[in-house]
Design a protein around this motif. Structure first.
Motif, short mmCIF file in Angstrom:
data_model
loop_
_atom_site.label_atom_id
_atom_site.label_comp_id
_atom_site.label_asym_id
_atom_site.label_seq_id
_atom_site.Cartn_x
_atom_site.Cartn_y
_atom_site.Cartn_z
N PRO A 193 81.55 31.36 29.77
CA PRO A 193 81.57 32.74 30.28
C PRO A 193 80.68 32.89 31.51
O PRO A 193 79.62 32.26 31.59
N HIS A 251 88.12 30.82 33.79
CA HIS A 251 87.05 31.65 33.20
C HIS A 251 87.59 32.97 32.66
O HIS A 251 86.81 33.76 32.14
N ILE A 259 78.64 27.73 43.48
CA ILE A 259 80.10 27.95 43.53
C ILE A 259 80.70 27.17 44.70
O ILE A 259 81.70 26.48 44.55
N ASN A 302 91.00 32.41 42.30
CA ASN A 302 90.46 31.05 42.21
C ASN A 302 89.77 30.70 40.91
O ASN A 302 89.52 29.53 40.64
N MET A 315 76.12 29.05 26.15
CA MET A 315 76.02 28.05 27.21
C MET A 315 75.54 26.69 26.71
O MET A 315 74.87 26.58 25.70
N VAL A 347 91.86 31.77 36.20
CA VAL A 347 92.72 30.89 35.43
C VAL A 347 91.91 30.14 34.36
O VAL A 347 92.40 29.91 33.26
N PHE A 363 85.89 26.83 28.57
CA PHE A 363 85.51 27.35 29.88
C PHE A 363 84.42 28.38 29.64
O PHE A 363 84.63 29.37 28.94
C1 HEC Z 1 89.87 24.34 36.40
C2 HEC Z 1 89.07 25.27 35.66
C3 HEC Z 1 87.98 26.01 36.42
C4 HEC Z 1 88.14 26.80 37.53
C5 HEC Z 1 89.41 27.12 38.30
C6 HEC Z 1 86.81 27.33 37.82
N1 HEC Z 1 85.90 26.86 36.92
FE1 HEC Z 1 83.93 27.35 36.83
N2 HEC Z 1 83.66 26.03 35.33
C7 HEC Z 1 84.68 25.35 34.68
C8 HEC Z 1 84.11 24.53 33.63
C9 HEC Z 1 84.87 23.65 32.65
C10 HEC Z 1 82.72 24.72 33.69
C11 HEC Z 1 81.68 24.02 32.84
C12 HEC Z 1 81.53 22.59 33.32
C13 HEC Z 1 81.07 21.62 32.27
O1 HEC Z 1 80.61 22.02 31.21
O2 HEC Z 1 81.23 20.40 32.54
C14 HEC Z 1 82.48 25.70 34.74
C15 HEC Z 1 81.23 26.21 35.08
C16 HEC Z 1 81.03 27.31 35.90
C17 HEC Z 1 79.77 27.99 36.08
C18 HEC Z 1 78.45 27.69 35.40
C19 HEC Z 1 78.49 28.04 33.93
C20 HEC Z 1 78.62 29.52 33.65
O3 HEC Z 1 79.42 29.86 32.76
O4 HEC Z 1 77.95 30.34 34.28
C21 HEC Z 1 79.98 28.99 36.99
C22 HEC Z 1 78.97 30.00 37.51
C23 HEC Z 1 81.36 28.90 37.40
N3 HEC Z 1 81.97 27.87 36.72
C24 HEC Z 1 81.95 29.73 38.33
C25 HEC Z 1 83.26 29.57 38.76
C26 HEC Z 1 83.83 30.34 39.84
C27 HEC Z 1 83.12 31.45 40.58
C28 HEC Z 1 85.10 29.88 40.02
C29 HEC Z 1 86.10 30.29 41.09
C30 HEC Z 1 85.68 30.04 42.44
C31 HEC Z 1 85.34 28.84 39.04
N4 HEC Z 1 84.20 28.69 38.29
C32 HEC Z 1 86.53 28.18 38.87
C33 HEC Z 1 86.02 25.41 34.98
C34 HEC Z 1 86.57 26.06 36.04
#
Ligand code: HEC
Ligand code: HEC
Length: 280
Positions: free
Chosen positions: A204, A187, A227, A182, A70, A185, A202
């Motif tokens: 974990p 994560h 979220i 959602n 992280m 794609v 992206f």
């Molecule tokens: C378009 C790509 C994308 C999608 C779709 C997306 N995320 Fe993320 N998410 C990211 C990115 C990139 C980060 C890290 C942001 C940063 O470092 O600026 C992140 C960060 C996170 C984090 C905090 C960091 C971690 O790894 O725990 C969580 C929790 C999270 N996302 C959950 C979700 C969930 C649940 C969904 C679906 C509802 C989702 N994301 C959909 C790209 C995405």
């Protein structure tokens, strides 16, 4: 798959950061200053190092103070500048404050250490010392982001924003489906994030490289609020509250590094509970 006792423990009995008050009419969230306003010499250098650590916390991996994949900015989006993604400018002016998590008045530096301990899974449960260069630099960077903000522990934009109580009890299977639609794609389907050349593009959401059990993001209510307001990235606010709760429960029902406060017996116990109820 909902377990009423776990639900209560996971989300009612634990203490999240309260989201700040709502914006008054015509009021704006704090706007962080521009890089041109960087102080000169040593202080400016410290702020820059703090920014670099915040964006690429993996540079501390070799020290063991970061023991997962992280970076601070993965959760405190935009380098800690984004409202409703626990911005540093709202946090910095909120301390000292009493927390029941450790039953004492905490300083801002304590909170920095706390995120190393749980969100960054510091090796052996040992975060960097309060007087370490890293804590000093993260402190300097956060101070700089907060410039012009009055001391106030209830600023609009603090924490992860408000989310209503779920209408239906959060549900693992609904969460799984909404996750695949959602979130997968980016994560990935197994929640392990995606890497390019050894670096997560992206992050974990569970597994060995994610935050540990003691982390704020492992509380279903905190994860649901994060979220709801911030994910899918760039489309914050697009999920319903119920979807955010369901996905948060699903996300936090997986294996991840253990909480350094737990001993082996509790670890085993939790494994048994997870195996039999599939949620935690
Ligand atoms: C378009 C790509 C994308 C999608 C779709 C997306 N995320 Fe993320 N998410 C990211 C990115 C990139 C980060 C890290 C942001 C940063 O470092 O600026 C992140 C960060 C996170 C984090 C905090 C960091 C971690 O790894 O725990 C969580 C929790 C999270 N996302 C959950 C979700 C969930 C649940 C969904 C679906 C509802 C989702 N994301 C959909 C790209 C995405
Ligand atoms: C996995 C997501 C995640 C990562 C990575 C993370 N944090 Fe946090 N952070 C949180 C959550 C969630 C909270 C709220 C804690 C709670 O409710 O117990 C928080 C709280 C904080 C607070 C207090 C905020 C307030 O308004 O009181 C500070 C300061 C902080 N984190 C700094 C950091 C720093 C610095 C890093 C990197 C070394 C970091 N965090 C990494 C999720 C994360």
């Amino acid at each position: 798959m909902w377990h009423p006792r776990c639900f209560r423990r996971c989300y009612l009995d634990r203490e999240p950061i309260e989201p700040g008050r709502a914006l008054a009419e015509g009021e704006q969230h704090h706007q962080v200053t521009h890089w041109e306003t960087l102080p000169e010499r040593e202080m400016g250098e410290s702020v820059k190092r703090g920014y670099s650590l915040f964006m690429n916390t993996q540079q501390m991996r070799t020290s063991g103070k970061v023991n997962n994949g992280m970076n601070c900015t993965n959760c405190h989006l935009g380098g800690g500048s984004v409202a409703d993604a626990a911005p540093m400018w709202a946090a910095f002016v909120s301390y000292p404050a009493y927390r029941s998590k450790n039953k004492r008045v905490n300083t801002f530096q304590d909170r920095l250490q706390g995120c190393f301990l749980y969100s960054m899974n510091a090796e052996g449960g040992k975060p960097p010392e309060v007087t370490s260069q890293e804590i000093l630099d993260l402190n300097a960077y956060s101070y700089w982001l907060s410039f012009g903000v009055a001391v106030d522990n209830n600023l609009p934009g603090r924490g992860f924003g408000h989310i209503s109580e779920p209408e239906l009890a959060p549900d693992y299977e609904r969460g799984q489906q909404a996750y695949q639609e959602n979130c997968a794609v980016c994560h990935s389907e197994d929640g392990q994030g995606r890497k390019v050349a050894d670096r997560y593009v992206f992050p974990p959401l569970w597994g060995p490289d994610s935050f540990n059990w003691g982390a704020g993001m492992h509380k279903v209510n905190t994860a649901a609020a994060f979220i709801k307001h911030n994910m899918p990235l760039g489309q914050g606010g697009s999920l319903s509250d119920q979807q955010a709760w369901d996905i948060a429960l699903f996300m936090d029902s997986h294996e991840r590094p253990q909480d350094p406060r737990y001993d082996g017996i509790l670890v085993k116990l939790k494994k048994v509970i997870m195996a039999t109820t599939a949620i935690w």
